[in-house]
Design an enzyme around this catalytic site. Structure first.
Site: not given
Ligand SMILES: NC(=O)c1ccc[n+]([C@@H]2O[C@H](COP(=O)([O-])OP(=O)(O)OC[C@H]3O[C@@H](n4cnc5c(N)ncnc54)[C@H](OP(=O)(O)O)[C@@H]3O)[C@@H](O)[C@H]2O)c1
Ligand SMILES: *[C@@H]1O[C@H](CO)[C@@H](O)[C@H](O)[C@H]1NC(C)=O
Length: 327
Positions: A48-50, A44, A46, A208, A180
């Protein structure tokens, strides 16, 4: 006029106070370790955090492979990560965690074409939408798992196990699980029955909170099994971060922005925990630990802390993804 000024001033002070409470105590990764010659995977990566994690690791000289499900988003991200990190060693490889076949294809291709794996950042994740409770009937992955646990847990579980030998070969190496603090919702024993009457696999693992508890538990058991190999594993809560995951679940209006800035961390700040666990040299003795704000934190769930429960999750997950359990 005078009153208005006073009221605005007071509001500004109150805003500043609460802003400081959320943002003022944030820690940043302080290590400036170089990753030249190392190879990193960020699932992931592409968005956010990744993406921010990938940029930081690329800047340190690592070869960075974004593991993504959407080729167009991935191509765009490769360009941005390269540009912002000033690195040409950034690429992507297709991975859809909803499908075990896709995970296997990713691993096979990676192992054939890449020489090293030094850091695996299991970052991709979905929430399944608000509220986080079960939809009825729950959406399923290709392989019949509930959608959120299938992606966040089972997909990453198989991926990690398939790449483990390579990590061992390149040790000291690391696995970072982006979890999380939502794991705290899991406070009663997990039901590991393999099927529900309507065919859903592992119906006890179904939203979740379970997926994020599983991330922490998997990390603990992985660390235990890897003791002495030079491969270490950490789970991380990034904080509440202003990414797509939040936007997806909440309509975004302009007037909400000040509230968002107040309550949510930027993506770069939110990536610090992942980066810290990926590179900081002072934490190698803390394998298996859970981190918040770049610090190890005690777990606040007796289930997630329970070694037997973690072991059980491992065994069940091996069966679920069709892998021989060699302990
Ligand atoms: N943001 C917060 O407040 C928060 C809080 C606690 C934990 N987290 C954790 O942080 C991590 C990153 O999340 P984020 O906040 O950066 O959100 P995000 O921007 O939505 O990033 C999530 C990433 O996961 C990818 N993904 C989703 N389903 C997938 C699949 N089936 N196969 C491959 N890749 C997939 C998405 O791809 P697409 O772009 O194609 O959808 C995107 O690149 C997650 O594990 C989340 O649970 C986030
Ligand atoms: C890319 O990174 C790999 C592994 O770190 C390294 O062996 C290779 O020389 C790098 N390539 C370039 C073009 O920098």
């Amino acid at each position: 006029m005078g009153y208005t000024m006073v009221i605005l001033f007071v509001l500004a002070m109150v805003y500043a106070y609460f802003w400081y409470r959320v943002h003022g105590y944030r820690r940043y990764c302080t290590s400036n370790v170089s990753l030249r010659g190392k190879t990193v995977i960020v699932t992931g990566g592409n968005s956010g955090i990744g993406k921010e994690t990938a940029i930081d690791l690329a800047r340190r000289g690592a070869r960075v492979i974004l593991a993504c499900r959407n080729p167009n988003l991935a191509e765009e991200a490769v360009k941005e990560v390269s540009k912002r990190s000033k690195s040409t060693n950034v690429t992507y490889r297709h991975l859809d965690l909803n499908s075990l076949e896709s995970v296997r294809n990713f691993a096979t291709g990676f192992l054939e074409e890449e020489e090293r794996l030094d850091i695996l950042v299991n970052n991709a994740g979905i929430t399944g939408g608000y509220p986080y409770y079960n939809m009825v009937p729950p959406k399923r992955t290709v392989d019949g798992f509930e959608y959120v646990c299938g992606t966040n847990h089972f997909g990453h579980f198989l991926l990690t196990l398939l790449l483990l030998e390579r990590l061992k070969k390149c040790s000291p190496s690391r696995v970072v699980m982006v979890s999380s603090n939502y794991y705290e919702h899991i406070q009663t024993a997990i039901d590991f029955k393999p099927k529900s009457p309507d065919g859903l696999r592992y119906p006890g693992l179904n939203d979740y909170a379970y997926s994020k508890a599983a991330n922490v538990m998997f990390t603990r058991e992985l660390a235990r099994r890897l003791k002495g190999t030079g491969v270490t594993a950490y789970s991380v809560h990034p904080g509440n971060v202003n990414t797509n995951i939040i936007v997806e679940n909440n309509p975004r209006h302009v007037w909400i922005s000040p509230i968002i800035w107040l309550l949510l961390l930027s993506e770069r700040t939110g990536a610090q925990g992942s980066i810290h666990c990926a590179v900081d040299e002072s934490i190698t003795d803390l394998s298996g630990s859970y981190f918040e704000n770049c610090q190890p934190r005690p777990l606040r769930s007796s289930v997630v802390k329970d070694d037997a429960m973690c072991k059980k999750l491992w065994e069940v997950s091996c069966q679920a993804v069709g892998i021989e359990d060699a302990d």
